[in-house]
Enzyme design. Structure first.
Site, short mmCIF file in Angstrom:
data_model
loop_
_atom_site.label_atom_id
_atom_site.label_comp_id
_atom_site.label_asym_id
_atom_site.label_seq_id
_atom_site.Cartn_x
_atom_site.Cartn_y
_atom_site.Cartn_z
N CYS A 70 5.90 12.24 14.64
CA CYS A 70 5.06 11.45 13.72
C CYS A 70 3.76 12.19 13.41
CB CYS A 70 4.76 10.09 14.33
SG CYS A 70 3.63 9.09 13.33
N CYS A 73 0.35 10.33 14.72
CA CYS A 73 -0.02 10.24 16.12
C CYS A 73 -1.05 11.32 16.45
CB CYS A 73 1.22 10.41 17.00
SG CYS A 73 2.35 8.99 17.00
N HIS A 116 1.54 4.42 18.42
CA HIS A 116 2.61 4.50 17.42
C HIS A 116 3.41 3.20 17.33
CE1 HIS A 116 5.71 6.56 14.98
NE2 HIS A 116 6.57 5.82 15.67
N ASN A 156 1.06 -1.17 3.38
CA ASN A 156 2.49 -1.42 3.23
C ASN A 156 3.09 -1.43 4.62
OD1 ASN A 156 2.26 -1.24 0.42
ND2 ASN A 156 2.65 0.95 0.44
N HIS A 167 4.28 4.65 11.92
CA HIS A 167 3.00 4.47 12.59
C HIS A 167 2.16 3.43 11.83
CE1 HIS A 167 0.07 6.36 15.45
NE2 HIS A 167 -0.76 5.64 14.70
N HIS A 169 -0.40 2.05 9.73
CA HIS A 169 -1.38 2.69 8.86
C HIS A 169 -1.42 1.99 7.51
CE1 HIS A 169 2.27 4.46 7.18
NE2 HIS A 169 1.56 4.89 6.15
N GLN A 171 -3.41 2.58 3.29
CA GLN A 171 -3.84 3.60 2.35
C GLN A 171 -5.03 3.09 1.53
OE1 GLN A 171 -0.59 5.89 0.34
NE2 GLN A 171 0.73 4.31 1.21
#
Length: 353
Positions: A70, A73, A116, A156, A167, A169, A171
């Site tokens: 990933c 991470c 993660h 999303n 992971h 996250h 945007q």
């Protein structure tokens, strides 16, 4: 909060947001990366009046890597990632495969935690507050770029949404124009202001919803409800009770209460379809007033816009998704299978313990 800005090997900016003021961030990106080259181009559709970002370089972006590869991470030993340090609280960095770049805007990735296997709903209130501060800081910084007119922070979540990295996250898109959805709100705002003797449409909507049956939860400074004309099976709008145009304008009381209300809302989303179901896929989207000129929206001032978050899932029932088919995709007319009143009732039923 401590903020530390650095650069990745290819020149992209990376920013650490830390809970502790004494945290030192001096790790160096050891990857042999060349500078990124993007081909983002904004094309305007003269018939619809909206814009399309053409970004062919995104075809080669990272796609569902295994957990031990990933890129979000922390770097551990010889496993190098987008984050050079071996741990972090919250990190923001320029997207390596941006939809918008240069004169066409900017795209950033926000990593909510180094864990993660976590989710936003699993964050502590302190961690969620730090994410809010990162969103606010980036809104401020990006708004000063000459090519940026509107800043959009969003998450999303879930493969069904199209997420390619597991992971936790989100945007941030910094657009060089006012987005079509925001423009529609501003036009409605202007029309209502003229027709209703100066009344603010956002204030009227919030007052109407708080007096009705679609309220999901309320705090002293925030309120969440399923809107009257919800487009999605389960859709909730979260408003600060005091109207402000953007994240920058939230006062301390609203910032303090936000993690409590938002985390509760996300946890309820994960309980909609029962505890045996996979995590609920969703999109969480902050709507902020554009920083550009508003002359085309007669009589509207920036302070008339109301910051709010829209949270929705494309899952309509257990094991079934809501697809955007002919009416939705072809004509932008949504058909919702779940009555908003029933959706609100269900979200009240699943209050987390």
């Amino acid at each position: 909060m401590k903020k530390t800005s650095t650069r990745l090997a290819d020149g992209r900016e990376l920013i650490y947001y830390d809970l502790r003021d004494d945290t030192v961030r001096d790790a160096v990106d050891r990857r042999p990366l060349e500078r990124t080259h993007t081909t983002s181009e904004i094309r305007r559709d003269v018939l619809l009046g909206d814009s399309v970002a053409v970004a062919s370089h995104r075809q080669g972006r990272t796609y569902h890597p295994p957990a031990d590869e990933c890129p979000l991470c922390p770097t551990r030993g010889e496993r190098l990632s987008e984050i050079p340090d071996s741990s972090y609280d919250v990190v923001v960095f320029e997207n390596r495969f941006p939809s918008l770049a240069g004169d066409s805007g900017r795209c950033e990735v926000v990593c909510f935690t180094s864990d993660h296997d976590a989710s936003f709903a699993g964050l502590t209130e302190e961690q969620a507050r730090l994410v809010l501060e990162a969103w606010t800081d980036r809104t401020s910084e990006l708004s000063h770029l000459p090519s940026v007119e509107q800043v959009f922070c969003f998450e999303n979540r879930g493969e069904e949404i199209g997420v390619t990295l597991g992971h936790p996250h989100g945007q941030i898109y910094a657009y060089p124009f006012t987005t079509p959805r925001t423009a529609l709100m501003l036009r409605s705002l202007a029309a209502h202001k003229e027709a209703a003797d100066g009344e603010n449409l956002f204030d009227a909507v919030l007052a109407r919803e708080l007096a009705g049956e679609r309220v999901v939860l309320e705090g002293e400074h925030w309120a969440a409800f399923v809107p009257y004309a919800a487009h999605w099976p389960y859709e909730v709008h979260l408003y600060p009770r005091r109207r402000v145009p953007d994240l920058l304008a939230l006062d301390e009381a609203a910032r303090t209460e936000f993690p409590q209300v938002y985390l509760e809302l996300l946890r309820r989303f994960d309980r909609i379809f029962g505890t045996g179901e996979p995590p609920t896929p969703y999109i969480a989207a902050w709507h902020q007033a554009p920083f550009g000129a508003l002359e085309e929206f007669d009589g509207v001032e920036r302070g008339d816009f109301a910051l709010h978050l829209e949270l929705f899932t494309i899952r309509r029932t257990s094991g079934k998704l809501k697809f955007l088919a002919g009416s939705e995709s072809g004509m932008s007319v949504f058909i919702n299978d779940v009555p908003p009143e029933r959706a609100a009732e269900r979200l009240r039923e699943v209050a987390s313990s």
